[in-house]
Design a protein around this motif. Structure first.
Motif, short mmCIF file in Angstrom:
data_model
loop_
_atom_site.label_atom_id
_atom_site.label_comp_id
_atom_site.label_asym_id
_atom_site.label_seq_id
_atom_site.Cartn_x
_atom_site.Cartn_y
_atom_site.Cartn_z
N THR A 24 0.83 -1.20 0.00
CA THR A 24 0.00 0.00 0.00
C THR A 24 0.87 1.25 0.00
O THR A 24 0.59 2.21 -0.70
N ARG A 25 1.95 1.23 0.77
CA ARG A 25 2.88 2.37 0.79
C ARG A 25 3.38 2.67 -0.61
O ARG A 25 3.37 3.81 -1.06
N ASP A 26 3.80 1.63 -1.31
CA ASP A 26 4.34 1.81 -2.66
C ASP A 26 3.27 2.32 -3.63
O ASP A 26 3.54 3.18 -4.48
N LEU A 27 2.05 1.80 -3.52
CA LEU A 27 0.97 2.25 -4.39
C LEU A 27 0.63 3.72 -4.14
O LEU A 27 0.43 4.50 -5.08
N VAL A 28 0.58 4.09 -2.87
CA VAL A 28 0.29 5.49 -2.52
C VAL A 28 1.40 6.40 -3.05
O VAL A 28 1.13 7.46 -3.61
N ASN A 29 2.64 5.97 -2.89
CA ASN A 29 3.75 6.77 -3.40
C ASN A 29 3.66 6.95 -4.92
O ASN A 29 3.92 8.04 -5.44
N GLN A 30 3.28 5.89 -5.63
CA GLN A 30 3.10 5.99 -7.08
C GLN A 30 1.99 6.97 -7.43
O GLN A 30 2.13 7.80 -8.34
N ALA A 31 0.89 6.88 -6.72
CA ALA A 31 -0.25 7.76 -6.99
C ALA A 31 0.10 9.21 -6.72
O ALA A 31 -0.21 10.10 -7.53
N ALA A 75 3.05 10.58 -6.74
CA ALA A 75 4.01 11.03 -7.74
C ALA A 75 3.35 11.32 -9.09
O ALA A 75 3.84 12.14 -9.86
N SER A 76 2.22 10.67 -9.36
CA SER A 76 1.56 10.85 -10.65
C SER A 76 0.62 12.06 -10.68
O SER A 76 0.16 12.45 -11.75
N ILE A 77 0.34 12.67 -9.55
CA ILE A 77 -0.61 13.78 -9.51
C ILE A 77 -0.22 14.92 -10.46
O ILE A 77 -1.09 15.41 -11.19
N PRO A 78 1.03 15.36 -10.50
CA PRO A 78 1.36 16.47 -11.40
C PRO A 78 1.09 16.18 -12.88
O PRO A 78 0.74 17.09 -13.63
N THR A 79 1.22 14.94 -13.30
CA THR A 79 1.04 14.62 -14.72
C THR A 79 -0.37 14.10 -15.03
O THR A 79 -0.93 14.44 -16.07
N LEU A 80 -0.93 13.29 -14.14
CA LEU A 80 -2.23 12.68 -14.42
C LEU A 80 -3.40 13.35 -13.73
O LEU A 80 -4.54 13.19 -14.16
N GLY A 81 -3.13 14.04 -12.64
CA GLY A 81 -4.20 14.71 -11.90
C GLY A 81 -4.70 13.88 -10.73
O GLY A 81 -4.47 12.67 -10.63
N LEU A 82 -5.39 14.56 -9.86
CA LEU A 82 -5.89 13.95 -8.62
C LEU A 82 -6.92 12.85 -8.90
O LEU A 82 -6.90 11.79 -8.27
N GLN A 83 -7.82 13.09 -9.84
CA GLN A 83 -8.86 12.11 -10.15
C GLN A 83 -8.27 10.79 -10.62
O GLN A 83 -8.65 9.73 -10.15
N ARG A 84 -7.31 10.84 -11.54
CA ARG A 84 -6.68 9.61 -12.05
C ARG A 84 -5.90 8.90 -10.95
O ARG A 84 -5.88 7.67 -10.88
N ALA A 85 -5.23 9.67 -10.08
CA ALA A 85 -4.50 9.07 -8.96
C ALA A 85 -5.46 8.34 -8.03
O ALA A 85 -5.19 7.22 -7.58
N ALA A 86 -6.61 8.96 -7.77
CA ALA A 86 -7.62 8.33 -6.91
C ALA A 86 -8.19 7.07 -7.57
O ALA A 86 -8.41 6.05 -6.90
N GLU A 87 -8.42 7.13 -8.85
CA GLU A 87 -8.93 5.96 -9.58
C GLU A 87 -7.92 4.81 -9.53
O GLU A 87 -8.30 3.64 -9.38
N PHE A 88 -6.65 5.13 -9.66
CA PHE A 88 -5.60 4.13 -9.58
C PHE A 88 -5.62 3.43 -8.22
O PHE A 88 -5.60 2.20 -8.14
N LEU A 89 -5.68 4.23 -7.15
CA LEU A 89 -5.69 3.64 -5.80
C LEU A 89 -6.93 2.79 -5.59
O LEU A 89 -6.85 1.71 -4.99
N ALA A 107 -6.61 6.46 0.86
CA ALA A 107 -6.49 7.22 -0.39
C ALA A 107 -6.84 8.68 -0.18
O ALA A 107 -6.11 9.58 -0.61
N VAL A 108 -7.94 8.95 0.50
CA VAL A 108 -8.36 10.33 0.74
C VAL A 108 -7.33 11.06 1.59
O VAL A 108 -6.92 12.17 1.28
N ARG A 109 -6.89 10.41 2.66
CA ARG A 109 -5.92 11.06 3.56
C ARG A 109 -4.63 11.41 2.82
O ARG A 109 -4.09 12.49 3.00
N THR A 110 -4.16 10.54 1.99
CA THR A 110 -2.87 10.76 1.34
C THR A 110 -2.95 11.69 0.14
O THR A 110 -2.02 12.44 -0.13
N LEU A 111 -4.07 11.65 -0.58
CA LEU A 111 -4.19 12.49 -1.77
C LEU A 111 -4.72 13.89 -1.47
O LEU A 111 -4.25 14.87 -2.03
N VAL A 112 -5.68 13.98 -0.59
CA VAL A 112 -6.32 15.25 -0.31
C VAL A 112 -5.64 16.02 0.81
O VAL A 112 -5.63 17.25 0.81
N TYR A 113 -5.05 15.30 1.76
CA TYR A 113 -4.40 15.93 2.90
C TYR A 113 -2.93 15.50 2.97
O TYR A 113 -2.55 14.70 3.82
#
Length: 76
Positions: free
Chosen positions: A30-37, A39-53, A63-69
């Motif tokens: 999960t740590r590695d998946l969150v880190n990937q998501a 890292a992808s926010i600048p290129t793919l955006g928050l929505q795609r990162a959330a969909e990936f997780l 997912a919410v805690r790590t992406l939004v906060y």
């Protein structure tokens, strides 16, 4: 300080949480998946990162805690 206390990764957690309330990071996948998501926010955006997780079965709470906060993420 107990040996277990040294394993807590307190960086980014709310200061209101006591040591007893904090959980050890045990799920490295999960740590590695969150880190990937994150890292992808600048290129793919928050929505795609959330969909990936979500597709990778990362719990919604995590997912919410790590992406939004990001200030609530644990330090690596």
């Amino acid at each position: 300080m107990k040996r277990d206390d040294m394993n807590y990764e307190a960086g980014g957690l709310d200061d209101t949480l006591s040591v007893a309330d904090r959980k050890l990071r045990t799920d490295m996948r999960t740590r590695d998946l969150v880190n990937q998501a994150v890292a992808s926010i600048p290129t793919l955006g928050l929505q795609r990162a959330a969909e990936f997780l979500a597709a990778m079965n990362v719990p919604a709470e995590v997912a919410v805690r790590t992406l939004v906060y990001p200030h609530r993420r644990r330090a690596n």
